[in-house]
Motif scaffolding. Structure first.
Motif, PDB file in Angstrom:
ATOM      1  N   LYS A 183       0.822  -1.221   0.000  1.00  0.00           N
ATOM      2  CA  LYS A 183       0.000   0.000   0.000  1.00  0.00           C
ATOM      3  C   LYS A 183       0.853   1.267   0.000  1.00  0.00           C
ATOM      4  O   LYS A 183       0.481   2.282  -0.581  1.00  0.00           O
ATOM      5  N   ASN A 184       1.987   1.195   0.712  1.00  0.00           N
ATOM      6  CA  ASN A 184       2.830   2.391   0.835  1.00  0.00           C
ATOM      7  C   ASN A 184       3.879   2.522  -0.274  1.00  0.00           C
ATOM      8  O   ASN A 184       4.820   3.300  -0.147  1.00  0.00           O
ATOM      9  N   ASN A 185       3.682   1.727  -1.332  1.00  0.00           N
ATOM     10  CA  ASN A 185       4.600   1.788  -2.499  1.00  0.00           C
ATOM     11  C   ASN A 185       6.052   1.491  -2.150  1.00  0.00           C
ATOM     12  O   ASN A 185       6.967   2.028  -2.760  1.00  0.00           O
ATOM     13  N   LYS A 186       6.248   0.641  -1.134  1.00  0.00           N
ATOM     14  CA  LYS A 186       7.622   0.256  -0.748  1.00  0.00           C
ATOM     15  C   LYS A 186       8.040  -1.043  -1.440  1.00  0.00           C
ATOM     16  O   LYS A 186       9.214  -1.399  -1.428  1.00  0.00           O
ATOM     17  N   ALA A 187       7.059  -1.738  -2.041  1.00  0.00           N
ATOM     18  CA  ALA A 187       7.346  -3.049  -2.654  1.00  0.00           C
ATOM     19  C   ALA A 187       8.240  -2.900  -3.889  1.00  0.00           C
ATOM     20  O   ALA A 187       8.138  -1.920  -4.626  1.00  0.00           O
ATOM     21  N   LYS A 188       9.144  -3.872  -4.056  1.00  0.00           N
ATOM     22  CA  LYS A 188      10.038  -3.877  -5.225  1.00  0.00           C
ATOM     23  C   LYS A 188       9.392  -4.657  -6.369  1.00  0.00           C
ATOM     24  O   LYS A 188       9.711  -4.427  -7.525  1.00  0.00           O
ATOM     25  N   ALA A 189       8.547  -5.641  -6.018  1.00  0.00           N
ATOM     26  CA  ALA A 189       7.888  -6.468  -7.032  1.00  0.00           C
ATOM     27  C   ALA A 189       6.630  -7.076  -6.433  1.00  0.00           C
ATOM     28  O   ALA A 189       6.474  -7.108  -5.209  1.00  0.00           O
ATOM     29  N   ILE A 190       5.754  -7.524  -7.328  1.00  0.00           N
ATOM     30  CA  ILE A 190       4.529  -8.196  -6.863  1.00  0.00           C
ATOM     31  C   ILE A 190       4.378  -9.504  -7.644  1.00  0.00           C
ATOM     32  O   ILE A 190       4.557  -9.527  -8.865  1.00  0.00           O
ATOM     33  N   ARG A 191       4.071 -10.574  -6.904  1.00  0.00           N
ATOM     34  CA  ARG A 191       3.914 -11.873  -7.558  1.00  0.00           C
ATOM     35  C   ARG A 191       2.566 -11.904  -8.301  1.00  0.00           C
ATOM     36  O   ARG A 191       1.593 -11.299  -7.832  1.00  0.00           O
ATOM     37  N   PHE A 192       2.522 -12.644  -9.417  1.00  0.00           N
ATOM     38  CA  PHE A 192       1.260 -12.787 -10.150  1.00  0.00           C
ATOM     39  C   PHE A 192       0.201 -13.413  -9.247  1.00  0.00           C
ATOM     40  O   PHE A 192      -0.966 -13.046  -9.318  1.00  0.00           O
ATOM     41  N   SER A 193       0.619 -14.353  -8.403  1.00  0.00           N
ATOM     42  CA  SER A 193      -0.356 -15.026  -7.522  1.00  0.00           C
ATOM     43  C   SER A 193      -0.987 -14.030  -6.548  1.00  0.00           C
ATOM     44  O   SER A 193      -2.194 -14.091  -6.286  1.00  0.00           O
ATOM     45  N   THR A 194      -0.170 -13.095  -6.040  1.00  0.00           N
ATOM     46  CA  THR A 194      -0.694 -12.076  -5.115  1.00  0.00           C
ATOM     47  C   THR A 194      -1.644 -11.143  -5.863  1.00  0.00           C
ATOM     48  O   THR A 194      -2.739 -10.820  -5.369  1.00  0.00           O
ATOM     49  N   LEU A 195      -1.215 -10.746  -7.070  1.00  0.00           N
ATOM     50  CA  LEU A 195      -2.035  -9.838  -7.887  1.00  0.00           C
ATOM     51  C   LEU A 195      -3.374 -10.492  -8.231  1.00  0.00           C
ATOM     52  O   LEU A 195      -4.430  -9.846  -8.175  1.00  0.00           O
ATOM     53  N   GLU A 196      -3.282 -11.781  -8.548  1.00  0.00           N
ATOM     54  CA  GLU A 196      -4.481 -12.554  -8.892  1.00  0.00           C
ATOM     55  C   GLU A 196      -5.463 -12.565  -7.713  1.00  0.00           C
ATOM     56  O   GLU A 196      -6.660 -12.327  -7.893  1.00  0.00           O
ATOM     57  N   GLU A 197      -4.945 -12.804  -6.515  1.00  0.00           N
ATOM     58  CA  GLU A 197      -5.789 -12.848  -5.312  1.00  0.00           C
ATOM     59  C   GLU A 197      -6.411 -11.491  -5.027  1.00  0.00           C
ATOM     60  O   GLU A 197      -7.585 -11.398  -4.671  1.00  0.00           O
ATOM     61  N   ILE A 198      -5.599 -10.427  -5.179  1.00  0.00           N
ATOM     62  CA  ILE A 198      -6.111  -9.070  -4.934  1.00  0.00           C
ATOM     63  C   ILE A 198      -7.257  -8.768  -5.902  1.00  0.00           C
ATOM     64  O   ILE A 198      -8.317  -8.273  -5.501  1.00  0.00           O
ATOM     65  N   CYS A 199      -7.034  -9.093  -7.186  1.00  0.00           N
ATOM     66  CA  CYS A 199      -8.062  -8.835  -8.204  1.00  0.00           C
ATOM     67  C   CYS A 199      -9.327  -9.653  -7.934  1.00  0.00           C
ATOM     68  O   CYS A 199     -10.446  -9.170  -8.122  1.00  0.00           O
ATOM     69  N   ARG A 200      -9.133 -10.878  -7.476  1.00  0.00           N
ATOM     70  CA  ARG A 200     -10.286 -11.750  -7.184  1.00  0.00           C
ATOM     71  C   ARG A 200     -11.095 -11.202  -6.007  1.00  0.00           C
ATOM     72  O   ARG A 200     -12.311 -11.052  -6.103  1.00  0.00           O
ATOM     73  N   VAL A 201     -10.371 -10.850  -4.927  1.00  0.00           N
ATOM     74  CA  VAL A 201     -11.052 -10.385  -3.708  1.00  0.00           C
ATOM     75  C   VAL A 201     -11.696  -9.017  -3.923  1.00  0.00           C
ATOM     76  O   VAL A 201     -12.836  -8.785  -3.505  1.00  0.00           O
ATOM     77  N   LEU A 202     -10.985  -8.116  -4.612  1.00  0.00           N
ATOM     78  CA  LEU A 202     -11.515  -6.754  -4.797  1.00  0.00           C
ATOM     79  C   LEU A 202     -12.361  -6.616  -6.070  1.00  0.00           C
ATOM     80  O   LEU A 202     -12.895  -5.535  -6.348  1.00  0.00           O
ATOM     81  N   ASN A 203     -12.437  -7.707  -6.812  1.00  0.00           N
ATOM     82  CA  ASN A 203     -13.222  -7.727  -8.056  1.00  0.00           C
ATOM     83  C   ASN A 203     -12.829  -6.558  -8.981  1.00  0.00           C
ATOM     84  O   ASN A 203     -13.645  -5.698  -9.315  1.00  0.00           O
ATOM     85  N   CYS A 204     -11.554  -6.557  -9.329  1.00  0.00           N
ATOM     86  CA  CYS A 204     -11.044  -5.473 -10.180  1.00  0.00           C
ATOM     87  C   CYS A 204      -9.996  -6.017 -11.141  1.00  0.00           C
ATOM     88  O   CYS A 204      -9.685  -7.211 -11.111  1.00  0.00           O
ATOM     89  N   GLN A 205      -9.452  -5.161 -11.979  1.00  0.00           N
ATOM     90  CA  GLN A 205      -8.404  -5.530 -12.944  1.00  0.00           C
ATOM     91  C   GLN A 205      -7.038  -5.052 -12.427  1.00  0.00           C
ATOM     92  O   GLN A 205      -6.985  -4.080 -11.655  1.00  0.00           O
ATOM     93  N   PRO A 206      -5.931  -5.702 -12.844  1.00  0.00           N
ATOM     94  CA  PRO A 206      -4.604  -5.236 -12.403  1.00  0.00           C
ATOM     95  C   PRO A 206      -4.371  -3.753 -12.683  1.00  0.00           C
ATOM     96  O   PRO A 206      -3.742  -3.055 -11.894  1.00  0.00           O
ATOM     97  N   GLY A 207      -4.938  -3.260 -13.806  1.00  0.00           N
ATOM     98  CA  GLY A 207      -4.782  -1.846 -14.162  1.00  0.00           C
ATOM     99  C   GLY A 207      -5.452  -0.899 -13.188  1.00  0.00           C
ATOM    100  O   GLY A 207      -5.098   0.279 -13.108  1.00  0.00           O
ATOM    101  N   ASP A 208      -6.436  -1.413 -12.433  1.00  0.00           N
ATOM    102  CA  ASP A 208      -7.101  -0.569 -11.424  1.00  0.00           C
ATOM    103  C   ASP A 208      -6.186  -0.348 -10.220  1.00  0.00           C
ATOM    104  O   ASP A 208      -6.311   0.639  -9.504  1.00  0.00           O
ATOM    105  N   ILE A 209      -5.270  -1.304 -10.011  1.00  0.00           N
ATOM    106  CA  ILE A 209      -4.379  -1.256  -8.836  1.00  0.00           C
ATOM    107  C   ILE A 209      -3.045  -0.608  -9.184  1.00  0.00           C
ATOM    108  O   ILE A 209      -2.509   0.180  -8.408  1.00  0.00           O
TER     109      ILE A 209
END
Lengths: 148, 70
Positions: free
Chosen positions: B36-62
């Motif tokens: 959330k605080n933009n400190k991450a160096k990378a994001i795993r596809f699996s994490t992105l997939e879960e976020i999109c599933r739970v928040l019902n959104c597209q990767p481009g929204d995040i």
């Protein structure tokens, strides 16, 4: 049972013993140098330059030993891949190079110091490579830690 | 870094708390905070997939690309 933690503790103890021995030796260096010159039937003129070499190299070696002690205590606290350790390895490596230079110049009056200079320079080079490896490992670890 | 994580915006829209989202996507609240605080160096596809599933959104929204010049 022998394990990595006990190995680090042993290294810490050995380093501390060497630090104490080095301090004691440096405090009584003129006595030991005099004894060596007399016992080995060396030219008495080399006594003062020998004392200078021993003190110059000894003080740098103490800095090296204290850095090594700090490095080991970081490893003991399970802080292996941190930039502090990279700095310590760099300092240790530079100490080796400084000792190599001191011994190289001391080789002009006592040829055997040249062997010490080569050994110290070689150690410094190896430690520099280890420092580069740890530096890359720290970068990879940081990236891994911040991959969510 | 020119990639901005707009997770807090989507979270506010979906009215979901950090703790709840962390448990739903299976990461620790500390890691979610890094994201959330933009400190991450990378994001795993699996994490992105879960976020999109739970928040019902597209990767481009995040994720958003913002040029360094801006």
């Amino acid at each position: 049972m022998w394990n990595a933690k006990r190995s680090v503790v042993l290294s810490c103890i050995c380093t501390k013993i060497v630090i104490i021995s080095a301090v004691l030796f440096l405090l009584s260096a003129p006595y030991w140098v005099g004894l060596y010159v007399d016992y080995a039937s060396k030219n008495p003129d080399i006594k003062n330059p020998l004392i200078f070499t021993v003190y110059a190299a000894g003080i740098v070696s103490l800095v090296l030993l204290f850095s090594l002690n700090k490095l080991l205590s970081n490893i003991r606290n399970e802080n292996v891949f941190i930039f502090d350790n990279v700095k310590l390895l760099r300092a240790i490596s530079w100490c080796c190079f400084v000792v190599a230079v001191i011994l190289l110049f001391s080789g002009f009056y006592y040829i055997l110091f040249l062997f010490g200079a080569v050994a110290a320079g070689f150690f410094g080079l190896i430690l520099r490579v280890v420092k580069n490896v740890i530096e890359q490992a720290v970068i990879i670890k940081t990236e891994n830690d911040f991959t969510i | 870094m020119p990639i901005i994580v707009n997770l807090d915006v989507i979270m506010a829209k979906r009215k979901i708390s950090s703790g709840e989202l962390a448990s739903l996507i299976g990461i620790t609240p500390a890691n979610l905070s890094i994201l959330k605080n933009n400190k991450a160096k990378a994001i795993r596809f699996s994490t992105l997939e879960e976020i999109c599933r739970v928040l019902n959104c597209q990767p481009g929204d995040i994720l958003e690309y913002v040029s360094d010049d801006e």
